[in-house]
Design a protein around this motif. Structure first.
Motif, PDB file in Angstrom:
ATOM      1  N   ASP A 124      47.833 -18.003 -28.882  1.00  0.00           N
ATOM      2  CA  ASP A 124      47.509 -19.349 -28.408  1.00  0.00           C
ATOM      3  C   ASP A 124      48.459 -19.820 -27.312  1.00  0.00           C
ATOM      4  N   LEU A 125      49.725 -19.435 -27.436  1.00  0.00           N
ATOM      5  CA  LEU A 125      50.694 -19.820 -26.403  1.00  0.00           C
ATOM      6  C   LEU A 125      50.334 -19.185 -25.058  1.00  0.00           C
ATOM      7  N   VAL A 126      49.907 -17.929 -25.100  1.00  0.00           N
ATOM      8  CA  VAL A 126      49.517 -17.260 -23.850  1.00  0.00           C
ATOM      9  C   VAL A 126      48.300 -17.958 -23.254  1.00  0.00           C
ATOM     10  N   LYS A 127      47.349 -18.331 -24.116  1.00  0.00           N
ATOM     11  CA  LYS A 127      46.156 -19.039 -23.614  1.00  0.00           C
ATOM     12  C   LYS A 127      46.559 -20.346 -22.959  1.00  0.00           C
ATOM     13  N   GLU A 128      47.474 -21.025 -23.595  1.00  0.00           N
ATOM     14  CA  GLU A 128      47.955 -22.310 -23.079  1.00  0.00           C
ATOM     15  C   GLU A 128      48.689 -22.103 -21.729  1.00  0.00           C
ATOM     16  N   PHE A 129      49.514 -21.060 -21.685  1.00  0.00           N
ATOM     17  CA  PHE A 129      50.248 -20.726 -20.458  1.00  0.00           C
ATOM     18  C   PHE A 129      49.277 -20.450 -19.302  1.00  0.00           C
ATOM     19  N   ASN A 130      48.108 -19.918 -19.665  1.00  0.00           N
ATOM     20  CA  ASN A 130      47.103 -19.525 -18.664  1.00  0.00           C
ATOM     21  C   ASN A 130      46.147 -20.657 -18.304  1.00  0.00           C
ATOM     22  N   ARG A 131      46.415 -21.861 -18.799  1.00  0.00           N
ATOM     23  CA  ARG A 131      45.411 -22.932 -18.695  1.00  0.00           C
ATOM     24  C   ARG A 131      44.915 -23.154 -17.265  1.00  0.00           C
ATOM     25  N   GLU A 132      45.843 -23.156 -16.313  1.00  0.00           N
ATOM     26  CA  GLU A 132      45.391 -23.420 -14.935  1.00  0.00           C
ATOM     27  C   GLU A 132      45.126 -22.159 -14.140  1.00  0.00           C
ATOM     28  N   GLU A 133      45.880 -21.119 -14.485  1.00  0.00           N
ATOM     29  CA  GLU A 133      45.708 -19.852 -13.763  1.00  0.00           C
ATOM     30  C   GLU A 133      46.092 -18.737 -14.717  1.00  0.00           C
ATOM     31  N   VAL A 134      45.332 -17.657 -14.714  1.00  0.00           N
ATOM     32  CA  VAL A 134      45.620 -16.570 -15.659  1.00  0.00           C
ATOM     33  C   VAL A 134      46.824 -15.761 -15.155  1.00  0.00           C
ATOM     34  N   LEU A 135      47.953 -15.943 -15.841  1.00  0.00           N
ATOM     35  CA  LEU A 135      49.202 -15.327 -15.377  1.00  0.00           C
ATOM     36  C   LEU A 135      49.745 -14.300 -16.362  1.00  0.00           C
ATOM     37  N   ALA A 136      49.129 -14.214 -17.535  1.00  0.00           N
ATOM     38  CA  ALA A 136      49.642 -13.307 -18.570  1.00  0.00           C
ATOM     39  C   ALA A 136      48.506 -12.879 -19.490  1.00  0.00           C
ATOM     40  N   ALA A 137      48.707 -11.744 -20.163  1.00  0.00           N
ATOM     41  CA  ALA A 137      47.704 -11.265 -21.119  1.00  0.00           C
ATOM     42  C   ALA A 137      48.408 -10.780 -22.378  1.00  0.00           C
ATOM     43  N   TYR A 138      47.872 -11.161 -23.520  1.00  0.00           N
ATOM     44  CA  TYR A 138      48.414 -10.640 -24.781  1.00  0.00           C
ATOM     45  C   TYR A 138      47.597  -9.430 -25.189  1.00  0.00           C
ATOM     46  N   THR A 139      48.219  -8.543 -25.926  1.00  0.00           N
ATOM     47  CA  THR A 139      47.460  -7.470 -26.558  1.00  0.00           C
ATOM     48  C   THR A 139      48.173  -7.050 -27.835  1.00  0.00           C
ATOM     49  N   PHE A 140      47.393  -6.853 -28.898  1.00  0.00           N
ATOM     50  CA  PHE A 140      47.941  -6.526 -30.216  1.00  0.00           C
ATOM     51  C   PHE A 140      47.329  -5.219 -30.709  1.00  0.00           C
ATOM     52  N   ASP A 141      48.186  -4.324 -31.200  1.00  0.00           N
ATOM     53  CA  ASP A 141      47.694  -3.095 -31.814  1.00  0.00           C
ATOM     54  C   ASP A 141      47.506  -3.323 -33.317  1.00  0.00           C
ATOM     55  N   ALA A 142      47.556  -2.238 -34.081  1.00  0.00           N
ATOM     56  CA  ALA A 142      47.323  -2.359 -35.517  1.00  0.00           C
ATOM     57  C   ALA A 142      48.577  -2.862 -36.226  1.00  0.00           C
ATOM     58  N   GLY A 143      48.995  -4.070 -35.885  1.00  0.00           N
ATOM     59  CA  GLY A 143      50.174  -4.679 -36.471  1.00  0.00           C
ATOM     60  C   GLY A 143      50.342  -6.069 -35.895  1.00  0.00           C
ATOM     61  N   PRO A 144      51.310  -6.824 -36.378  1.00  0.00           N
ATOM     62  CA  PRO A 144      51.456  -8.218 -35.935  1.00  0.00           C
ATOM     63  C   PRO A 144      52.185  -8.388 -34.605  1.00  0.00           C
ATOM     64  N   ASN A 145      52.831  -7.320 -34.114  1.00  0.00           N
ATOM     65  CA  ASN A 145      53.664  -7.458 -32.917  1.00  0.00           C
ATOM     66  C   ASN A 145      52.827  -7.593 -31.654  1.00  0.00           C
TER      67      ASN A 145
END
Ligand code: DP6
Length: 340
Positions: free
Chosen positions: A254-275
């Motif tokens: 959610d923080l990444v989505k919020e950070f991207n609110r005006e312009e997409v500047l970052a992307a999250y990605t999660f594998d088979a774990g919480p990290n």
């Protein structure tokens, strides 16, 4: 003989197997190799009178997948003393199997002086762990799914240049062993995984490859997040529902989505774990790190960034969601290397 192998983070995930015996995947996948100076498996190998293996100084019984790798490279003789060490927590969802099996492959191949291209070695590493196949190269790597042992291997698509402008933030949410490993989860997978592998994953792969060619970060980021969300939707909604992301992982998303609110500047990605892995550009890393650390409290105090972080304590004073560590890393330009 000693080697080091890097790990990798998939932007288009490998999720589902067409053949579990030789790890032929349901879909082609794409990854960035992670800075070999930050995270790696180091493996030393020598001839011995029997096969002995240790991982992080503890003796281990070689798994059938490790034996497959060894016998593919050295069919006559498997009497080696092999000592491996990860410089990051094993089974924390940090793709330790990728660097571990890539290191094993490279170490055995070098010891027996096998003349084999990285493509050839990526097939062997795949027998050990699917994602290890991609760790045989630096840069941007595609694992072409193929439909046989000979046709399922990895290739490097890009190295340096645009990739040098990218940064990855690795956020350790929980370094404890995960409950359901990816191998096990993939074996339980469903119709949902097959649909993704048949339609959505190949379509995303084409789009993201084009976006890399065009240096279109926004498109790369959107596709990366889409595919990560898809994997977790599938894992959570299959018959044996697995929740890899916890509250903190969801907060990071959610923080990444919020950070991207005006312009997409970052992307999250999660594998088979919480990290979490977060992809961004060098130019935005400081703003992003400061933004995240005002909400995420680093329990151990382990924050590793290229530029020094000023006023960390003040920044952390409002942070409520606990994480274990945060690392800023580059894309590795190299696959496995000999270290002596
Ligand atoms: C979610 O490579 O660990 O990290 O082939 O059974 O060893 P095995 O599975 P593994 O699966 C990795 C799955 C993933 C996505 C990815 O790295 O592509």
């Amino acid at each position: 003989m000693q080697v080091r192998a890097p790990t990798n983070i998939a932007l288009i995930k490998y999720w589902g197997k067409a053949d579990p015996e030789s790890n032929l995947p349901l879909n082609s996948s794409l990854s960035l190799t992670v800075d070999i100076n930050a995270f790696y498996t180091e493996t030393t190998i020598e001839h011995s009178s029997s096969l002995e293996m240790t991982l992080n100084e503890a003796s281990i019984t070689p798994t059938s997948r490790m034996l497959k790798v060894i016998s593919a490279l050295s069919p006559e003789n498997s009497n080696f003393k092999i000592q491996s060490r990860n410089n990051f927590p094993t089974a924390a969802g940090l793709a330790s199997s990728a660097s571990g099996l890539a290191a094993l492959t490279f170490a055995v191949a070098n010891l027996v002086s096998l003349e084999a291209s990285p493509e050839e070695l990526s097939k062997v590493a795949r027998l050990g762990s699917g994602s290890a196949s991609r760790s045989m190269f630096g840069g941007l790597v595609e694992w072409v799914k193929g439909d046989s042992h000979e046709s399922s291997y990895s290739v490097q698509l890009m190295n340096g240049g645009f990739l040098d402008e990218l940064r990855l933030l690795m956020i350790v949410v929980n370094s404890q062993e995960k409950e359901v490993g990816s191998t096990q989860a993939m074996n339980m997978q469903s119709e949902l995984a097959r649909e993704r592998a048949e339609y959505r994953a190949p379509e995303r792969l084409q789009r993201i490859k084009k976006a890399f060619e065009e240096h279109n970060f926004e498109e790369i980021a959107n596709i990366t997040m889409e595919d990560s969300d898809d994997l977790h939707y599938i894992a959570e909604n299959s018959e044996f529902s697995v929740h890899y992301m916890n509250d903190t992982s969801r907060k990071i998303r959610d923080l990444v989505k919020e950070f991207n609110r005006e312009e997409v500047l970052a992307a999250y990605t999660f594998d088979a774990g919480p990290n979490a892995y977060i992809l961004t550009r060098k130019t935005h890393i400081n703003t992003l790190v400061r933004y995240l650390l005002s909400v995420l409290k680093v329990k151990s105090g382990e924050v590793f960034t290229e530029e020094p972080l000023h006023n960390l304590e003040e920044l952390q004073s409002t942070a409520k969601y606990e994480i274990e560590a945060l690392f800023e890393v580059k894309v590795s330009s190299t696959g496995p290397v000999k270290t002596n």
